[in-house]
Design a protein around this motif. Sequence first.
Motif, PDB file in Angstrom:
ATOM      1  N   TYR A  92     -63.101   7.451  28.462  1.00  0.00           N
ATOM      2  CA  TYR A  92     -64.193   8.610  28.890  1.00  0.00           C
ATOM      3  C   TYR A  92     -65.110   7.868  29.822  1.00  0.00           C
ATOM      4  O   TYR A  92     -65.513   6.868  29.245  1.00  0.00           O
ATOM      5  CB  TYR A  92     -64.584   8.929  28.227  1.00  0.00           C
ATOM      6  CG  TYR A  92     -65.888  10.065  27.900  1.00  0.00           C
ATOM      7  CD1 TYR A  92     -65.661  11.625  27.613  1.00  0.00           C
ATOM      8  CD2 TYR A  92     -66.990   9.778  28.162  1.00  0.00           C
ATOM      9  CE1 TYR A  92     -66.397  12.761  27.554  1.00  0.00           C
ATOM     10  CE2 TYR A  92     -68.053  10.242  27.850  1.00  0.00           C
ATOM     11  CZ  TYR A  92     -68.578  11.977  28.038  1.00  0.00           C
ATOM     12  OH  TYR A  92     -69.256  13.012  28.194  1.00  0.00           O
ATOM     13  N   ALA A  93     -65.446   8.139  30.726  1.00  0.00           N
ATOM     14  CA  ALA A  93     -66.313   7.575  31.686  1.00  0.00           C
ATOM     15  C   ALA A  93     -67.611   8.417  31.920  1.00  0.00           C
ATOM     16  O   ALA A  93     -67.642   9.696  31.939  1.00  0.00           O
ATOM     17  CB  ALA A  93     -65.936   7.450  33.435  1.00  0.00           C
ATOM     18  N   GLY A 120     -64.442  12.574  31.230  1.00  0.00           N
ATOM     19  CA  GLY A 120     -65.737  11.682  31.519  1.00  0.00           C
ATOM     20  C   GLY A 120     -67.317  12.863  31.256  1.00  0.00           C
ATOM     21  O   GLY A 120     -66.413  14.393  31.281  1.00  0.00           O
ATOM     22  N   ALA A 121     -67.862  12.027  31.092  1.00  0.00           N
ATOM     23  CA  ALA A 121     -69.368  13.119  31.796  1.00  0.00           C
ATOM     24  C   ALA A 121     -69.850  13.961  32.893  1.00  0.00           C
ATOM     25  O   ALA A 121     -68.770  13.695  33.605  1.00  0.00           O
ATOM     26  CB  ALA A 121     -70.727  11.821  31.557  1.00  0.00           C
ATOM     27  N   ARG A 304     -75.397  13.793  23.686  1.00  0.00           N
ATOM     28  CA  ARG A 304     -75.129  12.344  24.820  1.00  0.00           C
ATOM     29  C   ARG A 304     -73.799  10.873  24.000  1.00  0.00           C
ATOM     30  O   ARG A 304     -74.239  10.917  23.266  1.00  0.00           O
ATOM     31  CB  ARG A 304     -75.843  11.848  25.709  1.00  0.00           C
ATOM     32  CG  ARG A 304     -75.167  11.117  26.813  1.00  0.00           C
ATOM     33  CD  ARG A 304     -75.620  10.123  27.878  1.00  0.00           C
ATOM     34  NE  ARG A 304     -77.046  11.150  28.095  1.00  0.00           N
ATOM     35  CZ  ARG A 304     -77.069  11.616  29.024  1.00  0.00           C
ATOM     36  NH1 ARG A 304     -76.056  11.786  30.189  1.00  0.00           N
ATOM     37  NH2 ARG A 304     -78.305  12.368  29.049  1.00  0.00           N
ATOM     38  N   GLY A 305     -72.385  12.167  24.138  1.00  0.00           N
ATOM     39  CA  GLY A 305     -71.366  11.943  23.590  1.00  0.00           C
ATOM     40  C   GLY A 305     -70.034  12.171  22.722  1.00  0.00           C
ATOM     41  O   GLY A 305     -69.348  11.952  22.184  1.00  0.00           O
ATOM     42  N   ILE A 306     -71.038  13.706  22.566  1.00  0.00           N
ATOM     43  CA  ILE A 306     -70.301  14.809  22.234  1.00  0.00           C
ATOM     44  C   ILE A 306     -68.069  14.915  23.265  1.00  0.00           C
ATOM     45  O   ILE A 306     -67.766  15.410  22.239  1.00  0.00           O
ATOM     46  CB  ILE A 306     -71.199  15.897  22.040  1.00  0.00           C
ATOM     47  CG1 ILE A 306     -70.445  16.589  21.404  1.00  0.00           C
ATOM     48  CG2 ILE A 306     -71.796  16.481  23.683  1.00  0.00           C
ATOM     49  CD1 ILE A 306     -71.090  18.395  21.304  1.00  0.00           C
ATOM     50  N   GLY A 307     -68.947  14.683  24.133  1.00  0.00           N
ATOM     51  CA  GLY A 307     -67.597  14.995  24.616  1.00  0.00           C
ATOM     52  C   GLY A 307     -66.414  14.358  24.678  1.00  0.00           C
ATOM     53  O   GLY A 307     -65.435  13.831  24.231  1.00  0.00           O
ATOM     54  N   VAL A 308     -66.869  12.649  23.899  1.00  0.00           N
ATOM     55  CA  VAL A 308     -66.190  11.582  23.738  1.00  0.00           C
ATOM     56  C   VAL A 308     -65.513  11.912  21.820  1.00  0.00           C
ATOM     57  O   VAL A 308     -64.587  11.843  22.011  1.00  0.00           O
ATOM     58  CB  VAL A 308     -66.645  10.117  23.403  1.00  0.00           C
ATOM     59  CG1 VAL A 308     -65.687   8.906  23.002  1.00  0.00           C
ATOM     60  CG2 VAL A 308     -67.324   9.747  23.962  1.00  0.00           C
ATOM     61  N   SER A 324     -62.507  17.335  30.573  1.00  0.00           N
ATOM     62  CA  SER A 324     -60.977  16.680  30.878  1.00  0.00           C
ATOM     63  C   SER A 324     -61.156  15.803  32.794  1.00  0.00           C
ATOM     64  O   SER A 324     -62.191  16.153  32.974  1.00  0.00           O
ATOM     65  CB  SER A 324     -60.103  18.072  31.045  1.00  0.00           C
ATOM     66  OG  SER A 324     -61.062  18.681  32.189  1.00  0.00           O
ATOM     67  N   GLY A 325     -60.584  15.392  33.115  1.00  0.00           N
ATOM     68  CA  GLY A 325     -60.492  14.609  33.870  1.00  0.00           C
ATOM     69  C   GLY A 325     -60.636  15.133  35.711  1.00  0.00           C
ATOM     70  O   GLY A 325     -60.620  15.250  36.342  1.00  0.00           O
TER      71      GLY A 325
END
Length: 372
Positions: A92-93, A120-121, A304-308, A324-325
């Motif tokens: 996750y970038a 990623g973000a 911030r980090g909920i995507g992780v 997603s990518g």
Amino acid sequence: MLKRMKVALIGCGMISETYLKNLQSYRLIELAGCSDIRPERSRARAEAFGIRQMSNEEILSDPQIEMVVNTTDPLAHYAVSKACLLAGKHVYAEKMSAESVEEMRELQDLAARRGLFLGGAPDTWLGASMQMARYILDSGVLGVPTMASAFLSRSYRHERFYTGDTKRFAFCRHGGIPFDMGAYYLSALVFLLGPIRRVNGFAQIRNPHRTYMAPESPLYGQEMLVESYNQACGSLEFASGALGSICLTSEGGAPGNRFVLHCTDGMIDLGDPNNYEGSIRIQNKRGEESIVHSSFAYASGNQRGIGVLDAAYAIRDGRAPRCSGELCCHVLEAALGICAQNGTAHDMQTACQRPEPLKPGYTEYPELVFHV
């Protein structure tokens, strides 16, 4: 009960503190350690959060670490993410995930071949206000979305952007406002309106020759060259038929953000998509206005980090992660297309699904209900 996922962070700059704080509070995630090209920075973060200071090599060689959060300098995202994928880690970038669509596609192909997650973000569109806006749009109460207008004004001329012994990423190639803050708006637009069909735009580097201004900087008085666009205006055509405009500047004298969606039977004023929480303002076709408060349970605090966390749940549940990518690559291409300035519209070559919304009320992630 789902097995916890062991996660490490590479890159201990400014944003890493928020990531580490939030990741440490998520019950599904076990924070293993952190690393940085400057050992003194990773040491400080490790001591502050009671985790292990590690080198990149230690993170990559640890078979128990399943995912790496890549918060390095944007120009290092591609190389670090590629090394992590080659080591068998999910990645996750931070935004942007790479400098070019070709680099991002290479990373996507590598992740797919190895059965790994790459994404990623930004994940701000997973926040309460954006989720509430999506819920309203999907309900049809305001009709069909037709237009979107986004405006962002920031000042990167502040002294803090000129301190230190290196140039801040905002002034480096592909580090300017279209690729920095522009990613928040573009990702939110794709989440709300779906993928983009064509883009066009203008971009400029205003006042490219600067001087380091802070007396405490070892580079005080020396010239600094701005290499990335600091102003851009773009036009967007969505596959859904909606149209949009986006204007971005880091040369503003005062902060100013506006994000509005127009529909056939009303409009939604979304405020600032860089925030995870807040109310939104809606207006119906009769001109009647209402302030709508989020019905999502995790509305408090910087998430911030909920995507992780979403990616960790998705990997464990066998579903597609939302950040997603494909979404990252699509947003990157849109930003590059706006800045291309070739005189013609850029037909998007990448595609992505409109990300699935979260459920209102209690979220899919129980820990966020109590997270502050």
